[in-house]
Design a protein around this motif. Structure first.
Motif, PDB file in Angstrom:
ATOM      1  N   ALA A 132       0.802  -1.219   0.000  1.00  0.00           N
ATOM      2  CA  ALA A 132       0.000   0.000   0.000  1.00  0.00           C
ATOM      3  C   ALA A 132       0.838   1.274   0.000  1.00  0.00           C
ATOM      4  CB  ALA A 132      -0.951  -0.004   1.193  1.00  0.00           C
ATOM      5  N   ILE A 133       1.848   1.334   0.853  1.00  0.00           N
ATOM      6  CA  ILE A 133       2.632   2.568   0.962  1.00  0.00           C
ATOM      7  C   ILE A 133       3.421   2.816  -0.325  1.00  0.00           C
ATOM      8  CG2 ILE A 133       4.565   3.657   2.182  1.00  0.00           C
ATOM      9  CD1 ILE A 133       3.456   2.385   4.752  1.00  0.00           C
ATOM     10  N   VAL A 157       1.799   9.728  -5.823  1.00  0.00           N
ATOM     11  CA  VAL A 157       1.628  10.925  -4.981  1.00  0.00           C
ATOM     12  C   VAL A 157       1.880  12.209  -5.767  1.00  0.00           C
ATOM     13  CG1 VAL A 157       4.016  10.987  -4.106  1.00  0.00           C
ATOM     14  CG2 VAL A 157       2.129  11.863  -2.693  1.00  0.00           C
ATOM     15  N   HIS A 158       2.721  12.139  -6.795  1.00  0.00           N
ATOM     16  CA  HIS A 158       2.985  13.328  -7.622  1.00  0.00           C
ATOM     17  C   HIS A 158       1.755  13.785  -8.400  1.00  0.00           C
ATOM     18  CE1 HIS A 158       3.512   9.924 -10.375  1.00  0.00           C
ATOM     19  NE2 HIS A 158       3.281  10.760 -11.371  1.00  0.00           N
ATOM     20  N   ARG A 159       0.714  12.953  -8.429  1.00  0.00           N
ATOM     21  CA  ARG A 159      -0.507  13.289  -9.186  1.00  0.00           C
ATOM     22  C   ARG A 159      -1.618  13.809  -8.277  1.00  0.00           C
ATOM     23  NH1 ARG A 159      -1.653   8.346 -13.241  1.00  0.00           N
ATOM     24  NH2 ARG A 159      -3.063   9.938 -14.089  1.00  0.00           N
ATOM     25  N   PHE A 160      -1.344  13.923  -6.988  1.00  0.00           N
ATOM     26  CA  PHE A 160      -2.352  14.390  -6.043  1.00  0.00           C
ATOM     27  C   PHE A 160      -2.363  15.920  -5.961  1.00  0.00           C
ATOM     28  CE2 PHE A 160      -1.670  10.309  -3.323  1.00  0.00           C
ATOM     29  CZ  PHE A 160      -2.302   9.554  -4.296  1.00  0.00           C
ATOM     30  N   THR A 161      -3.556  16.455  -5.729  1.00  0.00           N
ATOM     31  CA  THR A 161      -3.729  17.885  -5.481  1.00  0.00           C
ATOM     32  C   THR A 161      -4.454  18.052  -4.152  1.00  0.00           C
ATOM     33  OG1 THR A 161      -5.951  18.117  -6.461  1.00  0.00           O
ATOM     34  CG2 THR A 161      -4.058  18.162  -7.983  1.00  0.00           C
ATOM     35  N   LYS A 162      -4.721  19.282  -3.780  1.00  0.00           N
ATOM     36  CA  LYS A 162      -5.449  19.530  -2.523  1.00  0.00           C
ATOM     37  C   LYS A 162      -6.884  19.030  -2.597  1.00  0.00           C
ATOM     38  CE  LYS A 162      -6.854  24.262  -3.705  1.00  0.00           C
ATOM     39  NZ  LYS A 162      -8.284  23.959  -3.839  1.00  0.00           N
ATOM     40  N   ASP A 163      -7.379  18.790  -3.813  1.00  0.00           N
ATOM     41  CA  ASP A 163      -8.763  18.320  -3.971  1.00  0.00           C
ATOM     42  C   ASP A 163      -8.860  16.813  -4.205  1.00  0.00           C
ATOM     43  OD1 ASP A 163      -9.895  20.942  -3.790  1.00  0.00           O
ATOM     44  OD2 ASP A 163      -9.207  21.321  -5.849  1.00  0.00           O
ATOM     45  N   PHE A 174      -0.815   6.980   5.610  1.00  0.00           N
ATOM     46  CA  PHE A 174      -1.389   7.627   4.430  1.00  0.00           C
ATOM     47  C   PHE A 174      -1.598   9.134   4.573  1.00  0.00           C
ATOM     48  CE2 PHE A 174      -3.346   3.993   1.725  1.00  0.00           C
ATOM     49  CZ  PHE A 174      -2.091   3.423   1.635  1.00  0.00           C
ATOM     50  N   PRO A 175      -2.175   9.623   5.686  1.00  0.00           N
ATOM     51  CA  PRO A 175      -2.344  11.076   5.799  1.00  0.00           C
ATOM     52  C   PRO A 175      -1.018  11.829   5.734  1.00  0.00           C
ATOM     53  CG  PRO A 175      -3.725   9.944   7.393  1.00  0.00           C
ATOM     54  CD  PRO A 175      -2.807   8.905   6.809  1.00  0.00           C
ATOM     55  N   ALA A 176       0.066  11.198   6.199  1.00  0.00           N
ATOM     56  CA  ALA A 176       1.383  11.845   6.150  1.00  0.00           C
ATOM     57  C   ALA A 176       1.944  11.854   4.729  1.00  0.00           C
ATOM     58  CB  ALA A 176       2.348  11.138   7.091  1.00  0.00           C
ATOM     59  N   ILE A 177       1.630  10.827   3.939  1.00  0.00           N
ATOM     60  CA  ILE A 177       2.108  10.774   2.555  1.00  0.00           C
ATOM     61  C   ILE A 177       1.405  11.822   1.700  1.00  0.00           C
ATOM     62  CG2 ILE A 177       2.175   9.344   0.456  1.00  0.00           C
ATOM     63  CD1 ILE A 177       2.487   6.902   2.274  1.00  0.00           C
ATOM     64  N   ALA A 178       0.123  12.026   1.945  1.00  0.00           N
ATOM     65  CA  ALA A 178      -0.660  12.984   1.149  1.00  0.00           C
ATOM     66  C   ALA A 178      -1.383  13.968   2.067  1.00  0.00           C
ATOM     67  CB  ALA A 178      -1.656  12.232   0.268  1.00  0.00           C
ATOM     68  N   PRO A 179      -0.635  14.816   2.796  1.00  0.00           N
ATOM     69  CA  PRO A 179      -1.272  15.699   3.787  1.00  0.00           C
ATOM     70  C   PRO A 179      -2.192  16.736   3.178  1.00  0.00           C
ATOM     71  CG  PRO A 179       1.038  16.284   3.480  1.00  0.00           C
ATOM     72  CD  PRO A 179       0.823  15.000   2.743  1.00  0.00           C
TER      73      PRO A 179
END
Length: 300
Positions: A79-80, A87-93, A109-114
């Protein structure tokens, strides 16, 4: 109803099932692939003895385009790494729905994508793969929620509720995830170690072992202050076994197929709680099963 685009990373039995269900609910579904050459994938869902093919666009995890909604359904030990691969494809939304066994990923997970919206899910929907076909085995119940205990269900949940029956938003998702780990710890390792179906645990041959492992898990739940779960664990385990009597647990299937198992993420997580080390609780069967299954699985 808002029909968003959902990327799915991890198209094993459950990931493939939910990809098909979301597509049937008219969501746009894109499968994430580690192979950049793959641009399209098909999943054949067999229901009522009728095969039905679902075709999906496929994108490499290395693509640069943002992901608005991600369903992550890998094995818990992957999972991690899977999260980090996109993660490079994540935004604030970005909404990330993590649906997998175990608890090790919950704090990570919350730390990987805060900056993103991390939602956790657990399901009792059943599905297994036979060759190139995905075969559903009961709709079960799907629970979703965030660790901040937000009581307001997100707008996208309507798509999920259209896709699958018995989908609900919960403020107590962390407790429900722990409960799933506790139930899995009572069922999966015993079926895997003995190469049996779930229902065989209720036979005279295996019931004493089942009751012993339930008692040991109850010791852990007491130590981590999940006392309400202690009272209901035995009836919950027996109910799940009865409801899935003809099924093989995912761990039993993994052992049979000589694949890695999630024993570390299930039993390992429970027996390594700080509260257990402090009380020096005696958990012989859990330790025995943990070591036994690890000894026969491939090296990670």
């Amino acid at each position: 109803m808002m029909n968003s685009t959902w990327h799915v990373l991890g198209t094993g039995a459950i990931g493939g099932l939910f990809a098909c269900r979301l597509k049937d609910a008219r969501a746009t579904v894109v499968l994430c692939s580690r192979d950049a050459k793959v641009t399209e994938q098909s999943i054949v869902l067999r229901e009522n003895d009728e095969p039905r093919s679902h075709r999906f666009t496929s994108e490499p995890v290395t693509a640069a385009t943002p992901i608005s909604h991600l369903l992550l359904t890998t094995k818990s030990y992957d999972a991690i790494n899977a999260m980090n691969s996109v993660v490079h494809r994540f935004t604030k939304d970005t909404v990330i729905v993590a649906m997998m066994n175990g608890m090790a990923h919950v704090s990570s997970f919350p730390a990987i994508a805060p900056q993103s919206n991390v939602v956790f899910a657990t399901t009792t929907a059943g599905c297994h793969r036979t060759g190139d076909e995905w075969i559903p085995a009961g709709n079960g119940q799907t629970l979703l929620g965030a660790l901040d205990k937000n009581p307001t269900a997100p707008a996208w949940l309507a798509t999920w509720q259209s896709a699958m029956p018995n989908v609900s938003w919960r403020i107590d998702i962390e407790q429900r995830l722990i409960e799933k780990v506790a139930i899995n710890a009572c069922i999966n390792p015993l079926t895997a170690a003995n190469n049996i179906r779930n229902g065989e645990l209720l036979t005279p041959q295996y019931r004493p072992l089942l009751d012993q492992i339930i008692a040991e898990v109850q010791i852990i739940l007491t130590a981590i202050n999940e006392t309400a779960m202690v009272m209901t664990l035995k009836s919950s385990v027996y109910r799940v076994i009865s409801d899935t009597a003809d099924n093989r647990s995912s761990m039993a299937t993994d052992v049979q197929s000589k694949r890695k198992t999630e024993v570390d993420e299930i039993i390992g997580w429970l027996i390594n709680r700080d509260a257990i080390h402090e009380t020096k609780a005696d958990l012989p069967l859990l330790h025995q099963l943990n070591e036994s299954i690890k000894s026969i699985e491939p090296v990670r």
